[in-house]
Design a protein around this motif. Structure first.
Motif: not given
Length: 240
Positions: A33-58
């Protein structure tokens, strides 16, 4: 061999796709999101990928994220949108793909918009350099753009991106393309200054080999995975 973006835009299929046998998996396209144009899609994806990395092994495939503008944001906000997305996904993604192949961004490929694109590319490359100088995470920069059809000029935006210092061009072959002549022509033009990845119409090991002969460092698949799933990936790896 990588999975092209568009199949999973929010990371909800991360576990499945990252176990499907690819060398890399691209998620998105998303935006910050930027000024005047909110968008949470990148933040939501980043959170899910961070969770995956935290649980992944190998060992894990490389993770890519396609970045675009927030819906409704003007072309002049392109750099701000890319930078907002970069700030969110750096640390969970191995590379970002600045997506100019999406329908909303294709008007930016016109020559009249090249100064705007050159500034946006320069801003992203400078941001990465500043992050690296400060000891932060580095991230590979790719630009995704249509390769065009036979008889058309090669995409001039490719030269702008390479001149700015991006690492990779992901080139989308035209629907119905039967050979890799345009990939080879672009490979000659950029002369090793950036890696080329070909996407579009990759259905067999013969297609992969042809892309490699044309100068592509790798390929991405999309429709093949939609139609055949992980079995299609295994078939390509087995030479089918």
């Amino acid at each position: 061999m990588g999975l092209a973006g568009g199949i999973d835009k929010d990371g909800s299929r991360a576990t499945e796709l990252l176990a499907a046998g690819f060398d890399s998996v691209e998620f998105g396209t998303v935006a910050g999101g930027i000024a005047g144009h909110p968008d949470g899609s990148a933040a939501a994806l980043a959170a899910r990928l961070a969770d995956w990395r935290a649980s992944a092994s190998g060992a894990a495939p490389r993770i890519g994220v396609g970045l675009g503008r927030p819906p409704g944001a003007p072309p002049a906000a392109l750099a701000d949108g890319w930078l907002a997305g970069l700030a969110l996904v750096t640390g969970v993604a191995d590379y970002v793909s600045l997506n100019l192949s999406a329908a909303a961004n294709r008007p930016l490929l016109a020559a009249a918009q090249w100064p705007l694109l050159a500034r946006a590319f320069a801003a992203v490359v400078a941001w990465r350099a500043a992050m690296a100088a400060a000891g932060g995470c580095s991230i590979e920069l790719a630009v995704k753009l249509p390769l065009g059809a036979a008889g058309e000029p090669l995409p001039g935006v490719a030269r702008l991106a390479v001149a700015a210092g991006v690492d990779r061009l992901t080139v989308v072959r035209a629907d119905g393309a039967t050979d890799f002549a345009r990939v080879a022509a672009l490979a000659r033009e950029i002369d090793g200054q950036a890696a080329l990845v070909a996407v579009g119409g990759i259905r067999s090991a013969a297609d992969v080999a042809a892309a490699r002969r044309a100068g592509a460092a790798g390929v991405q698949v999309h429709r093949l995975f939609v139609d055949e799933g992980a079995a299609g990936v295994a078939r390509l790896r087995a030479g089918g």
